[in-house]
Design an enzyme around this catalytic site. Structure first.
Site, PDB file in Angstrom:
ATOM      1  N   PHE A   1      84.990  25.840 106.741  1.00  0.00           N
ATOM      2  CA  PHE A   1      83.562  26.158 106.754  1.00  0.00           C
ATOM      3  C   PHE A   1      83.435  27.614 107.210  1.00  0.00           C
ATOM      4  O   PHE A   1      84.223  28.079 108.033  1.00  0.00           O
ATOM      5  CB  PHE A   1      82.737  25.223 107.642  1.00  0.00           C
ATOM      6  CG  PHE A   1      81.279  25.564 107.528  1.00  0.00           C
ATOM      7  CD1 PHE A   1      80.591  25.281 106.359  1.00  0.00           C
ATOM      8  CD2 PHE A   1      80.616  26.263 108.523  1.00  0.00           C
ATOM      9  CE1 PHE A   1      79.269  25.681 106.193  1.00  0.00           C
ATOM     10  CE2 PHE A   1      79.289  26.658 108.365  1.00  0.00           C
ATOM     11  CZ  PHE A   1      78.623  26.367 107.194  1.00  0.00           C
ATOM     12  N   THR A   2      82.434  28.308 106.685  1.00  0.00           N
ATOM     13  CA  THR A   2      82.340  29.762 106.848  1.00  0.00           C
ATOM     14  C   THR A   2      82.443  30.208 108.315  1.00  0.00           C
ATOM     15  O   THR A   2      83.335  30.977 108.679  1.00  0.00           O
ATOM     16  CB  THR A   2      81.010  30.256 106.246  1.00  0.00           C
ATOM     17  OG1 THR A   2      79.939  29.500 106.812  1.00  0.00           O
ATOM     18  CG2 THR A   2      81.007  30.082 104.730  1.00  0.00           C
TER      19      THR A   2
ATOM     20  N   LYS B   1      71.469  19.768 112.064  1.00  0.00           N
ATOM     21  CA  LYS B   1      71.598  18.935 110.859  1.00  0.00           C
ATOM     22  C   LYS B   1      71.303  17.477 111.228  1.00  0.00           C
ATOM     23  O   LYS B   1      70.148  17.108 111.419  1.00  0.00           O
ATOM     24  CB  LYS B   1      73.005  19.087 110.263  1.00  0.00           C
ATOM     25  CG  LYS B   1      73.217  20.409 109.521  1.00  0.00           C
ATOM     26  CD  LYS B   1      73.567  21.545 110.414  1.00  0.00           C
ATOM     27  CE  LYS B   1      74.114  22.740 109.680  1.00  0.00           C
ATOM     28  NZ  LYS B   1      74.290  23.895 110.578  1.00  0.00           N
TER      29      LYS B   1
ATOM     30  N   PHE C   1      77.764  36.270 102.339  1.00  0.00           N
ATOM     31  CA  PHE C   1      76.767  35.556 101.532  1.00  0.00           C
ATOM     32  C   PHE C   1      75.363  35.665 102.106  1.00  0.00           C
ATOM     33  O   PHE C   1      74.388  35.562 101.382  1.00  0.00           O
ATOM     34  CB  PHE C   1      77.160  34.074 101.384  1.00  0.00           C
ATOM     35  CG  PHE C   1      77.345  33.347 102.681  1.00  0.00           C
ATOM     36  CD1 PHE C   1      78.531  33.433 103.375  1.00  0.00           C
ATOM     37  CD2 PHE C   1      76.318  32.585 103.221  1.00  0.00           C
ATOM     38  CE1 PHE C   1      78.706  32.776 104.587  1.00  0.00           C
ATOM     39  CE2 PHE C   1      76.483  31.929 104.430  1.00  0.00           C
ATOM     40  CZ  PHE C   1      77.682  32.039 105.115  1.00  0.00           C
TER      41      PHE C   1
ATOM     42  N   ASP D   1      84.394  18.585 113.815  1.00  0.00           N
ATOM     43  CA  ASP D   1      83.117  19.225 113.490  1.00  0.00           C
ATOM     44  C   ASP D   1      82.176  18.097 113.099  1.00  0.00           C
ATOM     45  O   ASP D   1      82.217  17.583 111.987  1.00  0.00           O
ATOM     46  CB  ASP D   1      83.290  20.229 112.349  1.00  0.00           C
ATOM     47  CG  ASP D   1      81.967  20.932 112.022  1.00  0.00           C
ATOM     48  OD1 ASP D   1      80.902  20.378 112.373  1.00  0.00           O
ATOM     49  OD2 ASP D   1      81.998  22.010 111.408  1.00  0.00           O
TER      50      ASP D   1
ATOM     51  N   ARG E   1      77.623  28.441  96.936  1.00  0.00           N
ATOM     52  CA  ARG E   1      78.780  28.038  97.731  1.00  0.00           C
ATOM     53  C   ARG E   1      80.000  28.204  96.830  1.00  0.00           C
ATOM     54  O   ARG E   1      80.523  27.271  96.267  1.00  0.00           O
ATOM     55  CB  ARG E   1      78.666  26.592  98.219  1.00  0.00           C
ATOM     56  CG  ARG E   1      77.571  26.389  99.247  1.00  0.00           C
ATOM     57  CD  ARG E   1      78.000  26.578 100.692  1.00  0.00           C
ATOM     58  NE  ARG E   1      77.884  27.895 101.253  1.00  0.00           N
ATOM     59  CZ  ARG E   1      77.606  28.128 102.542  1.00  0.00           C
ATOM     60  NH1 ARG E   1      77.350  27.144 103.367  1.00  0.00           N
ATOM     61  NH2 ARG E   1      77.584  29.339 103.012  1.00  0.00           N
TER      62      ARG E   1
ATOM     63  N   TYR F   1      65.766  27.055 135.444  1.00  0.00           N
ATOM     64  CA  TYR F   1      66.954  27.800 134.996  1.00  0.00           C
ATOM     65  C   TYR F   1      68.199  26.937 135.139  1.00  0.00           C
ATOM     66  O   TYR F   1      69.080  26.955 134.276  1.00  0.00           O
ATOM     67  CB  TYR F   1      67.115  29.095 135.808  1.00  0.00           C
ATOM     68  CG  TYR F   1      68.183  29.982 135.225  1.00  0.00           C
ATOM     69  CD1 TYR F   1      67.869  30.912 134.238  1.00  0.00           C
ATOM     70  CD2 TYR F   1      69.514  29.853 135.616  1.00  0.00           C
ATOM     71  CE1 TYR F   1      68.855  31.699 133.667  1.00  0.00           C
ATOM     72  CE2 TYR F   1      70.508  30.629 135.043  1.00  0.00           C
ATOM     73  CZ  TYR F   1      70.174  31.557 134.067  1.00  0.00           C
ATOM     74  OH  TYR F   1      71.151  32.331 133.493  1.00  0.00           O
TER      75      TYR F   1
HETATM   76  O1  PLI Z   1      74.542  27.038 111.813  1.00  0.00           O
HETATM   77  P1  PLI Z   1      75.180  26.613 113.093  1.00  0.00           P
HETATM   78  O2  PLI Z   1      75.734  27.737 113.860  1.00  0.00           O
HETATM   79  O3  PLI Z   1      74.320  25.725 113.909  1.00  0.00           O
HETATM   80  O4  PLI Z   1      76.405  25.649 112.681  1.00  0.00           O
HETATM   81  C1  PLI Z   1      77.519  26.098 111.990  1.00  0.00           C
HETATM   82  C2  PLI Z   1      78.100  25.000 111.154  1.00  0.00           C
HETATM   83  C3  PLI Z   1      79.259  24.407 111.540  1.00  0.00           C
HETATM   84  N1  PLI Z   1      79.824  23.416 110.797  1.00  0.00           N
HETATM   85  C4  PLI Z   1      79.258  22.969 109.641  1.00  0.00           C
HETATM   86  C5  PLI Z   1      79.926  21.892 108.886  1.00  0.00           C
HETATM   87  C6  PLI Z   1      78.078  23.527 109.216  1.00  0.00           C
HETATM   88  O5  PLI Z   1      77.527  23.060 108.099  1.00  0.00           O
HETATM   89  C7  PLI Z   1      77.470  24.593 109.964  1.00  0.00           C
HETATM   90  C8  PLI Z   1      76.304  25.239 109.511  1.00  0.00           C
HETATM   91  N2  PLI Z   1      75.849  25.030 108.307  1.00  0.00           N
HETATM   92  C9  PLI Z   1      74.852  25.619 107.688  1.00  0.00           C
HETATM   93  C10 PLI Z   1      74.019  26.679 108.292  1.00  0.00           C
HETATM   94  C11 PLI Z   1      74.570  25.177 106.342  1.00  0.00           C
HETATM   95  O6  PLI Z   1      73.611  25.669 105.736  1.00  0.00           O
HETATM   96  O7  PLI Z   1      75.302  24.305 105.850  1.00  0.00           O
END
Ligand code: PLI
Length: 459
Positions: free
Chosen positions: A127-128, A261, A451, A218, A385, A75
């Site tokens: 970004f969303t 990513k 979306f 970011d 998008r 933990y």
């Molecule tokens: O999906 P998260 O919570 O791990 O990350 C959010 C996020 C933050 N910044 C940027 C630039 C992103 O592209 C992002 C998540 N992007 C997704 C899910 C995408 O499909 O692009």
């Protein structure tokens, strides 16, 4: 021999495969209707090639899988946390690390710490999830990306750059004390994966330092951004991706990361900062929202896979093949005259739905419509998008973004060149029958990040 081109190729070979289901047009029609013409609501089983996102969809290496077996699931104080902390310091240079379950977990904590009600958060395109957390914390996002970023045809190589005049105007208008930080993304997602240059970042650093404003990075796709700097920015041709990534990070005060990513994992993220006070507050807060500060909502094995993935993500051979595959798809689409955002970005091809379907008004969701049609043709899943992703303003009115795009996002190390051929041919077929395609109306709209769950009906 001089004229023979040197192709990129994958710096790995395949050890295990995942079998895919092929579907018939009738099956796809039924699946799309049941999903309310929203590709997010399709069952993955009904998808042949999944380009919905590059998030959490990459293939891990044998080393990462081996790391999963080395998970220390204590933990508190897991050794995988200390490994991750050391890697983040070594590769990115940030001093303090708070792991989170994914990127938005870090955005939540950071926004709550740094933003006060009425603050302004300038950024290089929204970004969303990032903007929503800024708004939920009481802030207002202001777009300060250069104008070129809003023009899909403009071939400027660094369309992720910040317009420093726009930033100076905001500082003059609101005062620096209303601007806690500039929200700077590398590989600007909503602009088409467009990079920011080191030159622009250095200028941003000088301006923000003068006014005592932080720069929060970011860094979700920082390695892909570094590749474009290496290829296109003067003076960087002989630098490694690793060196460029570190230089980018050194020009900022902290970062939020979705490790799903660049960092080649299926789940995970973090907040990393250089400021002890911010770290201390974040360490208090992570316990409330994510988990103890040495796991932040992740299993030990997830942190181990992330630590190894970060190392692999900054290899020159990896990134050359990764972006090389995206460029291969983009060039193929252009050869079929499919209108795409130029220059080609790092994580996917963004098709210009306004140009593809000029007869469909933005109120009738051209990009949402096109994503549905692409799926119907051959089972390729993409993502809207445009106006649906942009959502509504605080006053309830729709944002109408200039860019109305369909994203063909390429997962890392997952698909082959033959898959890319199938995708480009499918887009070309839909383009051929574009005049027969009609728009849609929204019949269900959720309150946040619509979306993901909105439903539509054909007009
Ligand atoms: O999906 P998260 O919570 O791990 O990350 C959010 C996020 C933050 N910044 C940027 C630039 C992103 O592209 C992002 C998540 N992007 C997704 C899910 C995408 O499909 O692009």
């Amino acid at each position: 021999m001089k004229n023979i081109k040197q192709s990129w190729a994958e710096p790995y070979k395949i050890k295990m495969v995942e079998l895919l289901k092929m579907t018939t047009p009738a099956q796809r029609k039924k699946a799309m209707q049941e999903a309310g013409y929203n590709t997010f609501l399709l069952k993955s089983e009904d998808v042949y090639i999944d380009l919905l996102t590059d998030s959490g969809t990459s293939a891990m290496s044998d080393r990462q899988w081996a790391g999963m077996m080395m998970g220390d699931e204590a933990y508190a104080g897991s050794r995988n946390f200390y490994h991750l902390e050391a890697v983040v310091k070594e590769v990115y240079g940030y001093k303090y690390l708070i792991p989170t379950h994914q990127g938005r977990g870090a955005e939540n904590i950071l926004s709550k710490i740094l933003i006060k009600k009425g603050d302004i958060i300038p950024g290089n395109m929204y970004f969303t999830t990032t903007r929503l957390h800024q708004e939920l914390a009481g802030g207002k996002f202001e777009d300060i990306i250069i104008d070129e970023a809003h023009d899909p045809e403009n071939e400027f190589p660094f369309k992720g750059n910040i317009d420093l005049n726009k930033l100076e105007k905001l500082i003059k208008k609101h005062g620096a004390n209303k601007i806690p930080y500039v929200s700077m993304a590398t590989s600007v997602n909503m602009a088409g994966g467009q990079p920011i240059s080191i030159k622009n970042l250095k200028e941003l650093r000088v301006l923000t330092k003068k006014h005592g404003i932080k720069v929060i990075h970011d860094m979700t796709r920082v390695a892909e951004n570094a590749y474009f700097i290496q290829q296109k920015e003067k003076g960087y041709q002989n630098k490694t991706i690793k060196a460029i990534v570190k230089e980018i990070c050194s020009l900022t005060d902290g970062a939020t990361m979705s490790a799903k990513k660049d960092a080649l994992v299926n789940i995970g993220g973090f907040l990393a900062v250089n400021d002890w006070d911010v770290f201390e507050e974040a360490r208090n807060m992570v316990v409330v929202y994510e988990g103890l500060h040495t796991y932040g909502g992740l299993a030990g094995r997830d942190m181990e896979a992330m630590a190894i993935g970060i190392g692999e993500s900054v290899s020159d051979d990896h990134i050359k093949a990764r972006v090389g595959q995206v460029i291969y798809l983009g060039e193929k689409m252009m050869a079929y005259n499919v209108p795409i955002v130029k220059p080609i970005g790092g994580h996917g091809i963004f098709v210009d739905a306004k140009k593809f379907l000029p007869h469909i008004k933005q109120e009738q969701f051209p990009a949402q419509t096109l994503a549905a049609e692409i799926y119907l043709d051959a089972g390729v899943r993409t993502m809207e998008r445009g106006v649906v992703s942009a959502g509504r303003k605080a006053n309830g009115k729709n944002y109408f973004p200039k860019l109305e795009l369909v994203r063909f996002t390429i997962p890392r190390r997952v698909y082959t060149q033959a898959h890319m051929d199938v995708i480009a041919e499918s887009a070309a077929r839909v383009y051929e029958r574009r005049n027969t395609i009609k728009g849609m109306k929204m019949i269900y709209e959720p309150k946040y990040l619509r979306f993901f769950q909105a439903k539509f009906e054909k007009l």
